[in-house]
Scaffold this active site. Structure first.
Site, mmCIF file in Angstrom:
data_model
loop_
_atom_site.group_PDB
_atom_site.id
_atom_site.type_symbol
_atom_site.label_atom_id
_atom_site.label_comp_id
_atom_site.label_asym_id
_atom_site.label_seq_id
_atom_site.Cartn_x
_atom_site.Cartn_y
_atom_site.Cartn_z
ATOM 1 N N VAL A 59 0.670 -1.201 -0.066
ATOM 2 C CA VAL A 59 -0.136 0.634 0.454
ATOM 3 C C VAL A 59 0.604 1.075 -0.118
ATOM 4 O O VAL A 59 0.877 2.012 -1.197
ATOM 5 C CB VAL A 59 -0.715 0.184 1.158
ATOM 6 C CG1 VAL A 59 -1.490 1.104 1.098
ATOM 7 C CG2 VAL A 59 -2.342 -1.280 0.879
ATOM 8 N N CYS A 60 2.129 0.903 0.592
ATOM 9 C CA CYS A 60 2.999 2.362 0.720
ATOM 10 C C CYS A 60 3.520 2.684 -0.527
ATOM 11 O O CYS A 60 3.879 3.858 -1.458
ATOM 12 C CB CYS A 60 3.753 2.025 1.356
ATOM 13 S SG CYS A 60 3.331 1.991 3.227
ATOM 14 N N ALA A 61 4.372 1.246 -1.186
ATOM 15 C CA ALA A 61 4.881 1.819 -2.500
ATOM 16 C C ALA A 61 3.278 1.868 -3.381
ATOM 17 O O ALA A 61 3.776 3.044 -4.195
ATOM 18 C CB ALA A 61 5.011 0.321 -3.178
#
Length: 166
Positions: A59-61
């Site tokens: 999700v961060c990526a």
């Protein structure tokens, strides 16, 4: 303190996000070349602070990729992707992905950003990392949008953040 969750598990953050209309707290963070970046370095530009736990999670990526893509469409805007990842990991990710429209900054050294912005998680499995938050600043470093994502495993509301800049 704010209460969020991580895959349904209760998580508490250090404090509250900066309020809409107030001046953003000062920060000193580390760039991928190990030099320092201060909030004031970006004064005169509109700023999206894309804050997250770790660049090495899906999700961060995805949030970094999304803001990288959308940043090209915005005038006088810079996207700062902030985590406690080491600058080496941030640089590797940006190079591997070929991203050119975001600046990765790390809070690994002084660890004050997470406290000053109220985003450091103080409970839960990711304790000590930064929660998922998007804050938008105007050219004078005033907060014009702030979103604490309710569950860390979810993506932020990109459109709500970007609308404040249209």
């Amino acid at each position: 303190m704010s209460e969020i969750s991580f895959k349904g598990e209760r998580v508490i953050t250090y404090g509250d996000l900066p309020a809409i209309g107030e001046k953003a707290p000062h920060f000193d963070l580390i760039k991928t070349d190990l030099s320092k970046a201060k909030l004031e370095d970006f004064k005169g530009k509109r700023i999206i602070l894309n804050i997250f736990p770790s660049i090495d999670t899906g999700v961060c990526a995805t949030s970094v990729r999304n803001f990288n893509e959308r940043a090209t469409e915005l005038n006088n805007t810079v996207v700062l992707c902030i985590s406690r990842d080491l600058p080496f990991a941030q640089k590797r990710f940006v190079n591997d992905e070929g991203l050119k429209n975001v600046i990765n900054l790390s809070d690994f050294k002084e660890r004050e950003f997470g406290k000053d912005y109220g985003v450091e998680m103080i409970t839960g499995p990711l304790e000590g990392l930064l929660s998922r938050v998007v804050i938008v600043l105007d050219e004078n470093l005033n907060v014009i949008h702030a979103q604490q994502v309710p569950d860390i495993a979810e993506e932020p509301n990109y459109l709500a953040a970007l609308k404040t800049l249209l």
